[in-house]
Design an enzyme around this catalytic site. Structure first.
Site, PDB file in Angstrom:
ATOM      1  N   GLU A  40       2.126   1.866  -3.412  1.00 19.10           N
ATOM      2  CA  GLU A  40       1.048   2.440  -4.248  1.00 19.10           C
ATOM      3  C   GLU A  40       1.019   3.966  -4.081  1.00 19.10           C
ATOM      4  O   GLU A  40       0.939   4.705  -5.067  1.00 19.10           O
ATOM      5  CB  GLU A  40      -0.297   1.834  -3.827  1.00 19.10           C
ATOM      6  N   HIS A  41       1.107   4.437  -2.844  1.00 13.37           N
ATOM      7  CA  HIS A  41       1.108   5.888  -2.594  1.00 13.37           C
ATOM      8  C   HIS A  41       2.288   6.565  -3.270  1.00 13.37           C
ATOM      9  O   HIS A  41       2.151   7.604  -3.928  1.00 13.37           O
ATOM     10  CB  HIS A  41       1.196   6.150  -1.079  1.00 13.37           C
ATOM     11  N   HIS A  51       0.831  -1.207   0.000  1.00 17.42           N
ATOM     12  CA  HIS A  51       0.000   0.000   0.000  1.00 17.42           C
ATOM     13  C   HIS A  51       0.870   1.263   0.000  1.00 17.42           C
ATOM     14  O   HIS A  51       0.568   2.240  -0.698  1.00 17.42           O
ATOM     15  CB  HIS A  51      -0.919  -0.034   1.235  1.00 17.42           C
ATOM     16  N   GLU A  87      -4.192   7.735   7.705  1.00 17.11           N
ATOM     17  CA  GLU A  87      -5.132   6.838   7.025  1.00 17.11           C
ATOM     18  C   GLU A  87      -5.380   5.574   7.862  1.00 17.11           C
ATOM     19  O   GLU A  87      -6.511   5.104   7.993  1.00 17.11           O
ATOM     20  CB  GLU A  87      -4.565   6.465   5.652  1.00 17.11           C
TER      21      GLU A  87
END
Length: 442
Positions: A70-71, A67, A142
């Site tokens: 991905e950022h 993840h 997040e």
């Protein structure tokens, strides 16, 4: 380029595996103005132990790194890729699941330009120690946001019971502690291993001309240099059925208690795509027959006040694992779990599992499927999940039509086992001290 025609669906699919290993699939939709592109790698949050490319030994990387990667791919030395898509009239996004990471754009203009931007930014990583450190604070917020979401905590609570050793039980974004361990070198290590074109697929759907679109993609990929294709070796902890946690609970600031019953698939994972899809649809039909909103069981639970509109069931099936969960808000969480387990384990004597009811539900399932084909986003997202095998989304109707009641009963017999069940409760925090977790092992 391979061409496959689906006469009943009035669709034609174009597929080609490029010399660098990238699988490209095009689905023209002449009546649409929008074009949607999805670039996916077969790499998700559970892939935290693997042999890096050109190495021999296994490494373990911090949780949440897929993840995090991905950022970071959106940030380049010359700016943010989102702004570039915006200037070109496109909207862009990305998401990470347990087993996939996807990057996408949608647009009604400059399709070729936006498609090249998608390919180029995903295939040009740029990480530095400074930008990695900056991102940690954003992702930590997040993570905290999801930790404050009761339904997210409920879902991961039951997964944690069913897979206490497997990385599946860890939040896709990781933990604040784990992401603080991530370095730019870690990101490059994961990127070089999992973002090789042979581990990825590109799906484009919309108002496109297949030959010219494929030519553009071929030229884009031919201009780039990649290492030779290598098999990726992943490693996961071994789990026994006795590892399943029978029951646990958590306290959060919710107005009503919540209750989930989970079942872990313990039979061997089906070997072929067709076997997997047949099991998936057979179990989904089984759950609808037994506990769907048109079943007598659901109406009885609803009329008694044991469940409300929040009640739902979900079946998850992906690379090497499958499980289901059932439940929702209730004033009597333990009693609801008792009732659900009783109904599931007693399915053989249920009046709901009939040929007539199955025929109606198959029609309903097919109707929803055909309706969903109006959504380019739905088609693309579903394609990314099943495209890496021999079947695609467009094969779903034939598989659903072939399923008989004997298949449904056989899948239930294989899946529903008392020793594979678990419960997770969420109580209002004023009942006990906030966030305290209790566990009862089998």
């Amino acid at each position: 380029m391979e061409k496959k025609v689906y006469p009943k669906l009035n669709e034609t699919l174009y597929t080609e595996v490029l010399p660098n290993g990238l699988t490209v699939t095009l689905l023209p939709k002449k009546d649409y103005h929008k074009t949607y592109g999805l670039f996916t790698t077969n790499y998700g949050s559970i892939d935290n132990q693997f042999i890096p490319i050109n190495q021999k030994g296994f490494v373990e990387v911090p949780d949440g790194i897929a993840h995090f990667l991905e950022h970071k791919l959106f940030e380049k030395e010359d700016g943010d890729v989102f702004q570039k898509f915006g200037k070109q009239g496109a909207a862009a996004n990305a998401f990470t699941s347990f087993t996939r990471t996807s990057y996408l754009f949608s647009t009604t203009e400059s399709v070729a330009q936006n498609l090249e931007t998608l390919l180029d930014f995903v295939q040009a990583p740029y990480f530095t120690a400074e930008t990695v450190e900056k991102e940690k604070g954003i992702i930590a917020q997040e993570i905290q946001m999801y930790q404050d979401d009761p339904n997210w905590r409920l879902f991961f609570g039951i997964i944690n019971n069913l897979y206490p050793k497997h990385p599946l039980h860890i939040d896709i974004a990781g933990t604040v502690a784990s992401i603080n361990q991530i370095t730019a070198e870690d990101l490059y290590l994961c990127y070089q291993t999992f973002y090789h074109p042979s581990n990825m697929n590109l799906f484009v759907i919309g108002n496109l001309e297949p030959e010219s679109m494929m030519a553009l993609i071929r030229a884009n990929q031919a201009a780039k240099v990649f290492p030779e294709t290598q098999n990726i070796e992943r490693k996961f902890p071994e789990e026994k059925i006795t590892d399943i946690v029978r029951e646990s609970s958590v306290y959060m600031p919710v107005s009503r208690p919540k209750s989930l019953v989970g079942i872990k698939g313990t039979a061997p994972y089906p070997k072929t795509d067709k076997e997997r899809l047949r099991l998936k649809f057979s179990l989904q039909l089984f759950f609808q027959l037994l506990l769907g909103t048109t079943s007598k069981n659901y109406l009885r639970l609803y009329d008694s006040g044991l469940v409300d509109d929040s009640f739902e069931y979900e079946f998850s099936m992906d690379r090497s694992f499958y499980f289901a969960d059932f439940g929702g808000d209730t004033g009597e969480p333990e009693r609801l779990a008792d009732e659900l387990e009783k109904l599931l384990l007693g399915y053989e004597s249920s009046e709901e599992l009939t040929e007539k009811n199955l025929a109606l539900l198959k029609k309903k399932m097919l109707g929803k499927f055909f309706q969903s084909l109006n959504s380019l986003e739905y088609i693309a997202n579903q394609f990314s999940q099943v495209q890496m095998g021999e079947l695609t989304l467009l094969d779903f109707p034939q598989i659903i039509e072939e399923i008989q009641l004997t298949d449904v009963l056989a899948s239930a017999k294989q899946f529903v086992k008392p020793e594979a069940m678990s419960r997770f409760y969420m109580y209002p925090q004023d009942t006990e001290s906030f966030d305290e977790v209790k566990k009862v092992s089998t």
